[in-house]
Design an enzyme around this catalytic site. Structure first.
Site, PDB file in Angstrom:
ATOM      1  N   HIS A 141       0.573  -1.251   0.123  1.00  0.00           N
ATOM      2  CA  HIS A 141      -0.235   0.228   0.217  1.00  0.00           C
ATOM      3  C   HIS A 141       0.674   0.840   0.343  1.00  0.00           C
ATOM      4  CE1 HIS A 141       0.082  -0.513   4.584  1.00  0.00           C
ATOM      5  NE2 HIS A 141       0.158   1.147   4.355  1.00  0.00           N
ATOM      6  N   ASP A 171      -0.088  -7.675   1.264  1.00  0.00           N
ATOM      7  CA  ASP A 171       0.338  -5.995   1.625  1.00  0.00           C
ATOM      8  C   ASP A 171       1.540  -5.968   1.259  1.00  0.00           C
ATOM      9  OD1 ASP A 171      -0.049  -3.252   1.570  1.00  0.00           O
ATOM     10  OD2 ASP A 171      -0.472  -3.201   3.918  1.00  0.00           O
ATOM     11  N   GLY A 243       4.094   6.652   8.105  1.00  0.00           N
ATOM     12  CA  GLY A 243       5.128   6.272   7.609  1.00  0.00           C
ATOM     13  C   GLY A 243       5.996   5.350   8.450  1.00  0.00           C
ATOM     14  N   ASN A 244       5.308   5.246   9.173  1.00  0.00           N
ATOM     15  CA  ASN A 244       6.876   3.960   9.250  1.00  0.00           C
ATOM     16  C   ASN A 244       5.777   2.347   8.784  1.00  0.00           C
ATOM     17  OD1 ASN A 244       6.533   5.189  13.061  1.00  0.00           O
ATOM     18  ND2 ASN A 244       7.555   3.556  12.215  1.00  0.00           N
ATOM     19  N   SER A 245       4.838   2.672   8.200  1.00  0.00           N
ATOM     20  CA  SER A 245       4.704   1.232   7.240  1.00  0.00           C
ATOM     21  C   SER A 245       5.514   1.033   6.232  1.00  0.00           C
ATOM     22  CB  SER A 245       3.379   2.104   6.527  1.00  0.00           C
ATOM     23  OG  SER A 245       2.110   1.096   5.957  1.00  0.00           O
ATOM     24  N   GLY A 301     -13.034 -22.666  -3.986  1.00  0.00           N
ATOM     25  CA  GLY A 301     -14.309 -22.734  -4.401  1.00  0.00           C
ATOM     26  C   GLY A 301     -16.213 -23.177  -3.131  1.00  0.00           C
ATOM     27  N   VAL A 302     -15.694 -22.878  -1.913  1.00  0.00           N
ATOM     28  CA  VAL A 302     -16.553 -23.153  -1.974  1.00  0.00           C
ATOM     29  C   VAL A 302     -16.606 -22.157   0.192  1.00  0.00           C
ATOM     30  CG1 VAL A 302     -16.025 -25.690  -1.241  1.00  0.00           C
ATOM     31  CG2 VAL A 302     -14.752 -23.751   0.277  1.00  0.00           C
ATOM     32  N   GLN A 303     -17.589 -22.388   0.278  1.00  0.00           N
ATOM     33  CA  GLN A 303     -17.916 -21.138   1.333  1.00  0.00           C
ATOM     34  C   GLN A 303     -17.843 -21.872   2.171  1.00  0.00           C
ATOM     35  OE1 GLN A 303     -21.895 -18.511   1.076  1.00  0.00           O
ATOM     36  NE2 GLN A 303     -21.215 -17.741  -1.139  1.00  0.00           N
ATOM     37  N   ILE A 304     -16.943 -22.052   4.154  1.00  0.00           N
ATOM     38  CA  ILE A 304     -17.118 -22.493   4.838  1.00  0.00           C
ATOM     39  C   ILE A 304     -17.013 -21.064   6.278  1.00  0.00           C
ATOM     40  CG2 ILE A 304     -15.276 -24.213   3.549  1.00  0.00           C
ATOM     41  CD1 ILE A 304     -13.212 -22.192   4.530  1.00  0.00           C
TER      42      ILE A 304
END
Length: 514
Positions: A141, A171, A243-245, A301-304
């Site tokens: 980011h 990230d 700023g530490n990112s 391809g599953v909802q869990i």
């Protein structure tokens, strides 16, 4: 809502450098809730002589600070809501990051009206050198959306940087600079050995004031900010700010055991609750990114959903654990492998699956095209199947509904007294009201007694019960009969498969509470 009232609200802030700067005003962003969990870890023994006899960290800082850099991401600022002096709108650079990682609510801040066209915006962040050839690690980011990137070394030298590879899910990003001499580096440490209470140092450039070192301890492990399948953050109390990112979190040996990434902030600044990506996770991703490009993730391809004690009791598991499949996407790798709604996935690719997060990480870590063994608990039996892992879910499209079917004659107003439910059949009118497909079947929850078990379990009017104890039901009468049969057994609860909006979930309703 005015900027001042927004500032009074609590929020989680992603550290987009010192901020997004559109000269000369600093603009920072934030917000969302953080879910928390914990994991166990083992201790890390400091090397003898790392710190001075008086307890100073100066020897550690002398070794690590030269390898920490400031990153300036430059992009052309687009016209924004608020260019006339009103509060800044939502379409700002990095806004997509906040929507993905922290929800779609930001922290608008006032902005100075532009004086001229063609102005540029700069986002300031931190990073650290892991290769003497100029290889640098930072957060995705920090550089997301940049048209050009500049790196400032600890000695003040400014160099242009090339983006080698980046990954939004973790990230993380890898940059490369060219210098006329070998550059100082830091080494990766072992974050798996961290324990709550271990001392750590955060190094970076908060608010663009210059490289800064803060000290603290590991406050917790395994924090989940609901930012993606890989959430396993180290929580620290060492002050970190915008700023530490991308800057390193180092242990008392001077090794990088994390990458500073986010803070929880009620006021836009540090309150001693910061989060870092563990080095063990980051190092693997960085190694892939150093080869260039993006990372492809596996897709099943599953909802869990989690297996609660009530769910475990309803399906015959002796303890809660695993990932309960509430829905299988048509045409997905899971569907082709034979995974079914109601299966509990307890292992994947040789790894034990303790909860849905374990499965998400395990699948995402597999390269598309790999064949993996899936351990499943299905209707009282443990089985194994083989699945060909596909590409990540963002590249997949949900299959369309099948041909419309006819509904059976309706049985209106059936009651399930033991659970506190009033059920009715799906009629054309009800389908229209609930925006359901013509081939949808099941029992519609018409009423819920607030003092009974179904209400306590979360069943709501408008839910459509499509399965009882892993057996499909098409009508209210079938649902009522299946629940009655479950009540006669020795089970302590009944497992209902519920369609709610665009999701399908299992809800375990205990009989004793009814």
């Amino acid at each position: 809502m005015s900027p001042s009232s927004i500032l009074r609200r609590h929020r989680v802030a992603a550290l987009l450098g010192a901020a997004l700067i559109i000269s000369p005003v600093v603009v920072s962003f934030a917000e969302s809730n953080a879910g928390l969990s914990t994991v166990a870890a083992t201790t890390q023994t400091p090397a003898a002589g790392t710190t001075a006899p008086n307890g100073s960290f100066a020897p550690v800082i002398a070794v690590t600070k030269p390898a920490v850099v400031t990153i300036t991401s430059i992009m052309k600022a687009q016209p924004q809501a608020g260019d006339d002096g009103s509060p800044l709108g939502g379409n700002v650079p990095f806004d997509q990051f906040f929507q993905q990682f922290f929800g779609d609510q930001g922290m608008p801040m006032p902005r100075t009206p532009p004086q001229q066209q063609g102005r540029r915006a700069e986002a300031l962040g931190s990073g650290f050198i892991v290769g003497a050839d100029g290889t640098i690690v930072t957060n995705n980011h920090v550089i997301d959306g940049a048209s050009s990137i500049k790196v400032t070394l600890d000695d003040g030298t400014e160099l242009p940087a090339k983006l080698v590879g980046h990954d939004a899910k973790h990230d993380l990003a890898v940059l490369k600079i060219k210098a006329d001499k070998p550059l100082p580096t830091v080494k990766w440490g072992d974050s798996s050995k961290l324990m709550t209470g271990d001392q750590v140092l955060a190094i970076g450039n908060p608010f663009g004031i210059g490289t800064t070192v803060t000290a603290g301890i590991v406050s917790a492990r395994g924090r989940d900010l609901h930012s993606g399948p890989f959430d396993d953050f180290i929580q620290i109390d060492a002050p970190i700010n915008h700023g530490n990112s991308g800057g390193p979190l180092v242990d008392v040996n001077g090794n990088v055991i994390g990458i500073n990434t986010a803070i929880y902030s009620p006021n836009g600044g540090s309150v001693g609750v910061g989060f870092a990506i563990p080095s063990d996770q980051a190092q693997k991703v960085v190694a892939k990114l150093m080869k260039g490009g993006d990372i492809e993730y596996g897709y099943l391809g599953v909802q869990i959903q989690p297996v609660t004690p009530d769910v475990a009791g309803a399906i015959g598991l002796d303890h809660p654990g695993g990932a309960l499949v509430s829905q299988v996407t048509d045409g997905s790798p899971a569907a082709k492998a034979g995974i079914e709604t109601g299966d509990v996935i307890t292992g994947f690719g040789g790894q034990e699956i303790k909860d849905p997060k374990d499965l998400s990480r395990a699948v995402a870590d597999v390269s598309p095209g790999a064949k993996e063994t899936v351990n499943i608990w299905r209707k009282g039996k443990a089985i194994q199947i083989s699945a060909d892992v596909g590409r990540n879910a963002e590249d997949q499209k949900m299959a369309s509904n099948g041909n419309e079917g006819r509904s059976p004659p309706a049985e209106q107003g059936l009651r399930v007294p033991s659970l506190g439910l009033g059920l009715t059949d799906l009629t054309p009118d009800i389908r229209d009201q609930l925006n359901l497909a013509g081939n949808q079947h099941g029992a519609v929850v018409e009423r819920v007694n607030p003092d009974k078990a179904a209400s306590a379990a979360g069943i709501q009017p408008g839910d459509v019960i499509v399965g009882v104890d892993q057996t499909p039901v098409r009508t209210a009468k079938q649902a009522n009969q299946a629940i009655a049969e479950a009540a006669k057994s020795a089970k302590k609860s009944v497992l209902l498969l519920v369609d709610r909006g665009d999701a399908q979930i299992f809800v375990a309703v205990p009989f004793a509470a009814g």
